[in-house]
Scaffold this active site. Sequence first.
Site, PDB file in Angstrom:
ATOM      1  N   ASP A  54       6.179   1.327  11.748  1.00  0.00           N
ATOM      2  CA  ASP A  54       4.825   0.783  11.612  1.00  0.00           C
ATOM      3  C   ASP A  54       4.653  -0.539  12.343  1.00  0.00           C
ATOM      4  O   ASP A  54       3.540  -0.894  12.724  1.00  0.00           O
ATOM      5  CB  ASP A  54       4.489   0.577  10.134  1.00  0.00           C
ATOM      6  CG  ASP A  54       4.468   1.884   9.363  1.00  0.00           C
ATOM      7  OD1 ASP A  54       3.367   2.375   9.077  1.00  0.00           O
ATOM      8  OD2 ASP A  54       5.549   2.413   9.048  1.00  0.00           O
ATOM      9  N   LYS A  83       0.834  -1.205   0.000  1.00  0.00           N
ATOM     10  CA  LYS A  83       0.000   0.000   0.000  1.00  0.00           C
ATOM     11  C   LYS A  83       0.868   1.255   0.000  1.00  0.00           C
ATOM     12  O   LYS A  83       0.648   2.183  -0.783  1.00  0.00           O
ATOM     13  CB  LYS A  83      -0.913   0.021   1.225  1.00  0.00           C
ATOM     14  CG  LYS A  83      -1.809   1.255   1.275  1.00  0.00           C
ATOM     15  CD  LYS A  83      -2.378   1.527   2.642  1.00  0.00           C
ATOM     16  CE  LYS A  83      -1.390   2.259   3.515  1.00  0.00           C
ATOM     17  NZ  LYS A  83      -2.029   2.935   4.674  1.00  0.00           N
ATOM     18  N   ASN A  84       1.864   1.305   0.876  1.00  0.00           N
ATOM     19  CA  ASN A  84       2.666   2.519   1.021  1.00  0.00           C
ATOM     20  C   ASN A  84       3.541   2.795  -0.187  1.00  0.00           C
ATOM     21  O   ASN A  84       3.984   3.930  -0.390  1.00  0.00           O
ATOM     22  CB  ASN A  84       3.507   2.451   2.289  1.00  0.00           C
ATOM     23  CG  ASN A  84       2.675   2.635   3.543  1.00  0.00           C
ATOM     24  OD1 ASN A  84       1.512   3.034   3.478  1.00  0.00           O
ATOM     25  ND2 ASN A  84       3.257   2.338   4.692  1.00  0.00           N
ATOM     26  N   ARG A  96      -7.668  -0.153   5.854  1.00  0.00           N
ATOM     27  CA  ARG A  96      -6.810   0.835   5.221  1.00  0.00           C
ATOM     28  C   ARG A  96      -5.426   0.267   4.929  1.00  0.00           C
ATOM     29  O   ARG A  96      -4.689   0.817   4.105  1.00  0.00           O
ATOM     30  CB  ARG A  96      -6.692   2.067   6.110  1.00  0.00           C
ATOM     31  CG  ARG A  96      -8.026   2.797   6.302  1.00  0.00           C
ATOM     32  CD  ARG A  96      -7.853   4.068   7.078  1.00  0.00           C
ATOM     33  NE  ARG A  96      -6.831   4.892   6.460  1.00  0.00           N
ATOM     34  CZ  ARG A  96      -6.195   5.871   7.084  1.00  0.00           C
ATOM     35  NH1 ARG A  96      -6.459   6.120   8.355  1.00  0.00           N
ATOM     36  NH2 ARG A  96      -5.282   6.573   6.459  1.00  0.00           N
ATOM     37  N   ILE A 136      10.935   7.553  15.365  1.00  0.00           N
ATOM     38  CA  ILE A 136      10.189   8.218  14.305  1.00  0.00           C
ATOM     39  C   ILE A 136       8.914   8.853  14.847  1.00  0.00           C
ATOM     40  O   ILE A 136       8.714  10.055  14.738  1.00  0.00           O
ATOM     41  CB  ILE A 136       9.828   7.219  13.181  1.00  0.00           C
ATOM     42  CG1 ILE A 136      11.074   6.443  12.736  1.00  0.00           C
ATOM     43  CG2 ILE A 136       9.196   7.960  12.007  1.00  0.00           C
ATOM     44  CD1 ILE A 136      12.170   7.285  12.160  1.00  0.00           C
ATOM     45  N   ARG A 142       2.489  14.471  13.188  1.00  0.00           N
ATOM     46  CA  ARG A 142       3.193  14.135  11.946  1.00  0.00           C
ATOM     47  C   ARG A 142       3.274  15.397  11.082  1.00  0.00           C
ATOM     48  O   ARG A 142       2.494  15.581  10.157  1.00  0.00           O
ATOM     49  CB  ARG A 142       2.461  13.016  11.210  1.00  0.00           C
ATOM     50  CG  ARG A 142       2.246  11.789  12.077  1.00  0.00           C
ATOM     51  CD  ARG A 142       1.249  10.833  11.466  1.00  0.00           C
ATOM     52  NE  ARG A 142       1.832   9.982  10.468  1.00  0.00           N
ATOM     53  CZ  ARG A 142       1.123   9.174   9.687  1.00  0.00           C
ATOM     54  NH1 ARG A 142      -0.178   9.131   9.783  1.00  0.00           N
ATOM     55  NH2 ARG A 142       1.709   8.405   8.792  1.00  0.00           N
ATOM     56  N   ARG A 153      -3.207  10.552   4.631  1.00  0.00           N
ATOM     57  CA  ARG A 153      -1.901  11.178   4.805  1.00  0.00           C
ATOM     58  C   ARG A 153      -1.138  11.273   3.481  1.00  0.00           C
ATOM     59  O   ARG A 153      -0.492  12.283   3.184  1.00  0.00           O
ATOM     60  CB  ARG A 153      -1.098  10.351   5.815  1.00  0.00           C
ATOM     61  CG  ARG A 153       0.362  10.742   5.977  1.00  0.00           C
ATOM     62  CD  ARG A 153       0.525  12.027   6.741  1.00  0.00           C
ATOM     63  NE  ARG A 153       1.932  12.357   6.939  1.00  0.00           N
ATOM     64  CZ  ARG A 153       2.337  13.437   7.571  1.00  0.00           C
ATOM     65  NH1 ARG A 153       1.480  14.279   8.084  1.00  0.00           N
ATOM     66  NH2 ARG A 153       3.624  13.688   7.710  1.00  0.00           N
ATOM     67  N   GLN A 189       9.055  19.506   6.611  1.00  0.00           N
ATOM     68  CA  GLN A 189      10.152  19.125   5.724  1.00  0.00           C
ATOM     69  C   GLN A 189       9.702  19.100   4.267  1.00  0.00           C
ATOM     70  O   GLN A 189      10.489  19.392   3.359  1.00  0.00           O
ATOM     71  CB  GLN A 189      10.719  17.767   6.129  1.00  0.00           C
ATOM     72  CG  GLN A 189      11.458  17.777   7.460  1.00  0.00           C
ATOM     73  CD  GLN A 189      12.701  18.655   7.400  1.00  0.00           C
ATOM     74  OE1 GLN A 189      13.651  18.363   6.693  1.00  0.00           O
ATOM     75  NE2 GLN A 189      12.673  19.762   8.129  1.00  0.00           N
ATOM     76  N   CYS A 228      -4.216   8.426   9.799  1.00  0.00           N
ATOM     77  CA  CYS A 228      -4.182   7.984  11.191  1.00  0.00           C
ATOM     78  C   CYS A 228      -3.566   9.074  12.075  1.00  0.00           C
ATOM     79  O   CYS A 228      -2.547   9.669  11.725  1.00  0.00           O
ATOM     80  CB  CYS A 228      -3.372   6.697  11.321  1.00  0.00           C
ATOM     81  SG  CYS A 228      -4.188   5.267  10.582  1.00  0.00           S
TER      82      CYS A 228
END
Length: 428
Positions: free
Chosen positions: A310, A25-26, A400, A332, A125, A96, A129, A120
Amino acid sequence: MSQHTSVTIYGGTPLQGEWSVQPSKNAALPIIVASLLTPEPVTLHGVPQLSDVYTLLRIMSGLGTRFAWTGPHSLTMHTPTLTSIETPHELVAKLRASITLLGALLSRSREAKVGLPGGCTFSLRPVDQHLKSLRAIGADVREEGGVFLASRPKTLTGSYLFEMPTVGGTQNAILAAVLGEGEVTLENASADTDVVDMVNFLNSLGADITGAGTPTIIVRGVSALRGGEYRVIPDRLDAGTWMIAATATRGHVTLSGVRAKHLRAVSAKLREIGADVIEHDETTLTVDARQRLLRPVSVTATEYPGFPTDLQPIMGALLATVPGTSVLTDRIYARTTHVAELIRMGANIEVPGQTMIVQGGKLHGAHVTAADIRSGAALVVAGLAAEGETIIEGVAYLQRGYEDLLPKMRRLGARVDFTNVALPAAMD
């Protein structure tokens, strides 16, 4: 599109079996966005059918993209002209990844109006940057009323040193610089697999980008991109989730269709815990935790190729079943939305700052609620490992990030009740 409501897991059964990992997905989301850069058709293979993908496609259809599913994981997109440069707030607020539309629209049309991204809300977040990098290479970006208004000259040039490696920030700057005549250098860039896959996709269409997978990426602008076909990488987070779940249930699972080299940090940590992780080849691996004496460990989540942030909540669920004291640190994000729910299940977790101290033991079933994708996956893993019945609310979050999650759990031997739960339908 229908949504999950809740799921009941009857824990204590080791996961056993074989199955193929879903597409990433990412990686797919920014590649779908990157298809905006060409007026010619693009076909992607390896696109998971997930609610986040459907949301992005709805956003892009409003920008002029025509799309069709040509197979279970094959998606053809065509944006001959942009019909709008403005994204609908109600949709970008759900996703996002929609922030990368800023760079893509700047590249294709030299202007963009993109709302603040959602998704999420497990942690702060910021997108500073993203904005600093775009400004450093020549774009004008300002925010008015929760909307980013951006424009760029014909040529973007210059360099930017990221204050910290950021996947989305790196992708946004790359997308903004692909079309044009200038040269952009990005330093301390993210080396993440999702950045590399997007760059490989763009280069397959005629972009000129070098250095992906290293801290220094150079984008030399080109006048136009062509169409083409591309296959998205497998989902290392899906694979990692089930590697951890197999260990938590003291099971034996073989995963195919993986990129074993993308999972080295997860494999190494599971071996340290005491599981046997066998890489049969570059695309197949087995996790065997049967009759294993598992040990507590320290885990630090950090940028790729380190342990993925994650998977930190999901690893926390595993460590809650391992006797002894484990320590989880996330460099992170402060992912803690799952902690109170795991404590309901009997976990002993303290959270001083961004560190979690986990005193492992036995978990028991409870009624819990998922607050985001990975906290939901952590509760699933805990429920699979716990004694008794666990009811998880908020399972829509899992749609998701995980495709056909519940049927896959059953195929691996989990006892799961989702009789009254409708699975998501593919968007036409």
